[in-house]
Write a protein that holds these residues in place. Structure first.
Motif, PDB file in Angstrom:
ATOM      1  N   SER A   1       0.824  -1.199   0.000  1.00  0.00           N
ATOM      2  CA  SER A   1       0.000   0.000   0.000  1.00  0.00           C
ATOM      3  C   SER A   1       0.857   1.247   0.000  1.00  0.00           C
ATOM      4  O   SER A   1       1.947   1.272   0.558  1.00  0.00           O
ATOM      5  CB  SER A   1      -0.909   0.000   1.239  1.00  0.00           C
ATOM      6  N   GLU A   2       0.334   2.276  -0.652  1.00  0.00           N
ATOM      7  CA  GLU A   2       1.011   3.560  -0.645  1.00  0.00           C
ATOM      8  C   GLU A   2      -0.062   4.601  -0.381  1.00  0.00           C
ATOM      9  O   GLU A   2      -1.108   4.605  -1.057  1.00  0.00           O
ATOM     10  CB  GLU A   2       1.678   3.807  -1.998  1.00  0.00           C
ATOM     11  N   VAL A   3       0.186   5.443   0.586  1.00  0.00           N
ATOM     12  CA  VAL A   3      -0.816   6.432   0.964  1.00  0.00           C
ATOM     13  C   VAL A   3      -1.118   7.342  -0.231  1.00  0.00           C
ATOM     14  O   VAL A   3      -0.208   7.760  -0.948  1.00  0.00           O
ATOM     15  CB  VAL A   3      -0.325   7.249   2.176  1.00  0.00           C
ATOM     16  N   GLU A   4      -2.416   7.569  -0.451  1.00  0.00           N
ATOM     17  CA  GLU A   4      -2.928   8.400  -1.554  1.00  0.00           C
ATOM     18  C   GLU A   4      -2.783   7.733  -2.918  1.00  0.00           C
ATOM     19  O   GLU A   4      -3.226   8.270  -3.918  1.00  0.00           O
ATOM     20  CB  GLU A   4      -2.250   9.796  -1.594  1.00  0.00           C
ATOM     21  N   GLN A   5      -2.145   6.588  -3.000  1.00  0.00           N
ATOM     22  CA  GLN A   5      -1.987   5.921  -4.283  1.00  0.00           C
ATOM     23  C   GLN A   5      -2.900   4.708  -4.386  1.00  0.00           C
ATOM     24  O   GLN A   5      -3.406   4.405  -5.462  1.00  0.00           O
ATOM     25  CB  GLN A   5      -0.533   5.447  -4.481  1.00  0.00           C
ATOM     26  N   GLY A   6      -3.102   4.046  -3.280  1.00  0.00           N
ATOM     27  CA  GLY A   6      -3.958   2.867  -3.308  1.00  0.00           C
ATOM     28  C   GLY A   6      -3.299   1.662  -2.654  1.00  0.00           C
ATOM     29  O   GLY A   6      -2.163   1.710  -2.196  1.00  0.00           O
ATOM     30  N   THR A   7      -4.084   0.590  -2.632  1.00  0.00           N
ATOM     31  CA  THR A   7      -3.668  -0.615  -1.920  1.00  0.00           C
ATOM     32  C   THR A   7      -3.881  -1.812  -2.832  1.00  0.00           C
ATOM     33  O   THR A   7      -4.846  -1.846  -3.601  1.00  0.00           O
ATOM     34  CB  THR A   7      -4.519  -0.789  -0.652  1.00  0.00           C
ATOM     35  N   THR A   8      -2.994  -2.779  -2.726  1.00  0.00           N
ATOM     36  CA  THR A   8      -3.163  -4.025  -3.467  1.00  0.00           C
ATOM     37  C   THR A   8      -3.070  -5.202  -2.509  1.00  0.00           C
ATOM     38  O   THR A   8      -2.078  -5.353  -1.794  1.00  0.00           O
ATOM     39  CB  THR A   8      -2.072  -4.173  -4.542  1.00  0.00           C
ATOM     40  N   PHE A   9      -4.118  -6.009  -2.463  1.00  0.00           N
ATOM     41  CA  PHE A   9      -4.083  -7.268  -1.717  1.00  0.00           C
ATOM     42  C   PHE A   9      -3.810  -8.389  -2.715  1.00  0.00           C
ATOM     43  O   PHE A   9      -4.485  -8.467  -3.752  1.00  0.00           O
ATOM     44  CB  PHE A   9      -5.412  -7.525  -1.011  1.00  0.00           C
TER      45      PHE A   9
END
Lengths: 577, 146
Positions: free
Chosen positions: A545-553
């Motif tokens: 995850s990267e703040v303001e960029q999004g998250t990947t599970f």
């Protein structure tokens, strides 16, 4: 979180119990046996020393008694020989008088009394045999008796033909020498030695240096055997008290004790079986073995009960945990349903509202001035069709919800992940529509199936997709669901363009009850349940995850093993609906 | 009995269609829109002068009911708004009331009840308008010094 492998769970815990019991028993018994053995060994040595010293003391006393007996009898005779003039000694009546006195005094130790002249003729005699005028000149003792001031013979049969021994002393009158001779009762003497008895097998006897029995041994003894043979042929010296080990006639280990008598011309022998002499040791060994058995049995019993108890408690805890896990998954599912409910309610409300409107419209038309006009009939028909369409829409929605809300079925079967993705996206369509989120799928067309519980995988997907939608805080975000095969794994990726997860929270997001949602809106169980389900299916779940960029599970499942028919685990089948 | 002029806003096209037919049958002048933005556009065009009441769905994709309400109230303060909600969005309807909606109705709603509310809302709107006109007349009269 993860429930243990069902196969392992169904195994009875018996082998583990046995190992624990054996281990426990070894731990308890090994030092017990070792110290017991050392103690016994030590005890045996000490006791052997004690027995030997007792034997020494005993034989010393007995040899002293025998020696003194002989010496006393000799001095008795010497006193008689010195005290009375030779005329009186030659008088048989006087001798009888003296003999009676001595017999009274010494309880029959003396058999007879006689006086022998230089020619070996017994000139006076008092006693039970008729030995007056007996000729001893050729008797073996006669020479010796004449050459010494006083003399004690070995046991012999002599003229009378019964075993006895004699004590003699010289009496000189002028140049004539007489021998005063007294016979010692063999039985009396024998009883003196025979009385020496210890234990069941201990007995004593006297032998002369030339290997003749001076008293009768209680049990048979062969003087040709060790250690008697060595003593008699001089290989072993018995000048003092001497203890030897050997075997008796019946080859039982025995202890032999010797003490010199009559300045070493006789030997007092004492023989006892070792087992009998060391009887205390044997008792001790028996006691120790009994004690050991008692302790061992106790330890085994305690070990068995303790470990059995422990094992059943572990099994109980296992069972409870399984139930708990199941309940937690169920709770998580209900929470997911709750989150869905808002969207679903609105979704189902819309067709219902349309149906009510259409029904109302038909009602309006029927109250028209001319309800059966062609125009109205067409309109009514359209409205009825619309009611049917909307009814079907309701049915579809309820089916979707019900298919998710039905009880979790943990039984494992082949799951086509792509179909599952489609189902879940359908379920969340309303939510995405109102949240202004676009869902994009990139599904690999020839994805291998995975082995898992369909309802559980559905829950994982729904949780991840729901979270992804929730993560998007401003309109126009995108959730991308990707499936692909990667070597021996089937990979599912859920990507969002949302707010991202701060690094501080990243490590905790799989923890149960960890949530950043406001109170009442999230249970904090979703991801921890996902984690548990994926682990159980043998897969892994990771997050980037990267703040303001999004998250990947990223979830990775092992692809289905090529085995054609996977037997369904009986335990999970039992838990199924 | 006045004849209210209404704008129906809902993303469910079929719902809007039938509702419009029924309202028309009851002598209501009706316009329709399928999103918040479309509603605002209609009002910004010719609709504003003749629309008394807006029937507004709370939950819509894109611009939702509350945002649309705020925009309408800002641009056309006199127009009354009746919110339509599903069960799960009563809170947002209440929120709407706080922000100037005239009333709210739960979907699916009875048409007679809706008509009733529409009439009341329209009366209120017209009274407002009348009062404003009166105030303006008074103001003009004061200025003129009559």
């Amino acid at each position: 979180m993860t429930s243990p492998d069902t196969a392992e769970r169904s195994n009875p815990p018996r082998p583990r119990v046995r190992t624990v019991v054996i281990g426990l028993a070894l731990i308890v018994l090994a030092p017990l046996v070792i110290t017991g053995a050392i103690n016994l060994q030590q005890f045996q040595v000490v006791y052997r020393n004690k027995v030997e010293s007792e034997l020494t003391v005993m034989i010393e006393r007995q040899s002293f008694i025998v020696d003194s007996f002989i010496a006393d009898r000799l001095s008795d005779v010497r006193i008689i020989a010195r005290e009375h003039p030779i005329e009186r000694l030659r008088d048989p009546d006087f001798l009888r008088q003296v003999l009676n006195l001595m017999r009274e005094e010494y309880h029959g130790a003396f058999v007879d009394l006689g006086v022998v002249n230089e020619d070996g003729i017994q000139i006076a005699y008092a006693g039970p045999f008729n030995l007056e005028k007996a000729d001893y000149s050729s008797a073996p003792w006669f020479e010796l008796a004449f050459s010494k001031e006083s003399y004690v013979s070995n046991v012999f049969a002599g003229l009378r033909g019964t075993p006895h021994f004699i004590v003699t002393t010289q009496r000189r009158v002028g140049d004539e020498t007489y021998i005063v001779k007294a016979t010692i009762d063999f039985e009396y003497f024998n009883a003196l030695v025979e009385g020496i008895r210890i234990g069941d097998t201990g007995f004593a006897f006297i032998i002369s240096r030339d290997g003749k029995f001076q008293t009768n041994p209680r049990f048979e003894v062969s003087l040709n055997r060790s250690p008697y043979a060595e003593i008699l042929d001089g290989t072993m010296h018995a000048d003092r008290i001497f203890i030897a080990d050997g075997k008796d006639l019946l080859s039982r280990p025995s202890i032999f004790t010797f003490a010199p008598l009559k300045q070493g011309r006789w030997l007092l022998c004492y023989q006892q079986e070792t087992a009998d002499a060391l009887d205390e040791v044997r008792k001790m060994v028996r006691l120790a073995i009994v004690a050991l058995l008692v302790v061992a049995t106790g330890a085994l019993a305690v070990g068995y009960f303790v470990s059995g108890n422990l094992a059943s408690r572990l099994a109980e805890a296992d069972r409870e945990r399984t139930v708990m896990t199941h309940q937690v998954i169920e709770t998580g599912r209900l929470a997911s349903i709750g989150e869905l409910a808002a969207g679903i309610a609105h979704e189902i409300n819309n067709p219902v509202a349309i149906m009510v409107q259409e029904a109302g419209w038909i009602d309006d038309l029927l109250h028209d001035d001319n309800p059966t006009s062609a125009e109205n009939l067409v309109e009514i028909e359209r409205a009825v069709g619309q009611i049917r369409t909307q009814g079907d829409r309701c049915k579809e929605i309820t089916y979707k919800l019900l298919s998710f809300a039905r009880k979790t079925d943990p039984s494992v079967r082949a799951v086509a992940l792509n179909d599952m993705v489609g189902e879940v996206i359908g379920l969340t369509s309303q939510k995405t529509r109102y949240a202004n989120v676009q869902i994009v799928t990139e599904l690999s067309p020839d994805l291998p199936e995975i082995q898992a519980s369909p309802t559980e995988i559905q829950q994982v997907l729904l949780n991840l997709v729901n979270n992804a939608i929730d993560a998007i805080d401003k309109p126009g975000g995108t959730v991308t669901v990707v499936t692909r095969a990667e070597g021996h794994a089937v990979v599912l990726e859920v990507r969002d363009t949302g707010a991202g997860i701060p690094e501080a929270n990243l490590a905790r997001i799989f923890d149960p009850f960890f949530t950043t949602k406001p109170v009442g809106q999230g249970t904090g169980l979703g991801l921890s349940i996902c984690y548990g389900i994926v682990e159980k299916a043998g897969g892994t779940i990771t997050v980037e995850s990267e703040v303001e960029q999004g998250t990947t599970f990223t979830v990775s499942f092992p692809r289905e093993s090529p085995k054609p028919a996977q037997p369904i685990d009986p335990t999970s089948e039992r838990e199924g609906p | 009995m006045i004849e209210p002029s209404v704008l129906v806003v809902d993303d469910e096209v079929q719902f809007v269609k039938t509702l419009v037919k029924r309202l028309v049958k009851r002598g209501v002048k009706v316009d329709s829109a399928h999103s918040g933005q479309q509603a605002l556009d209609t009002l910004a065009g010719s609709g504003a002068t003749r629309t008394d009441v807006v029937i507004l769905d709370v939950k819509m994709p894109g611009m939702d009911g509350l945002e649309t309400l705020a925009a309408i109230k800002e641009a056309h303060p006199l127009i009354e708004v009746i919110m339509l909600t599903g069960h799960a969005t009563v809170e947002s309807a209440i929120e709407g009331m706080k922000h100037g909606a005239y009333d709210y109705l739960m979907k699916p709603c009875d048409l007679d009840v809706l008509m009733n509310k529409l009439n009341q809302a329209a009366v209120k709107k017209r009274e407002h308008e009348a009062k404003i006109l009166e105030a303006r007349a008074t103001l003009i009269a004061l200025r003129r010094g009559d």
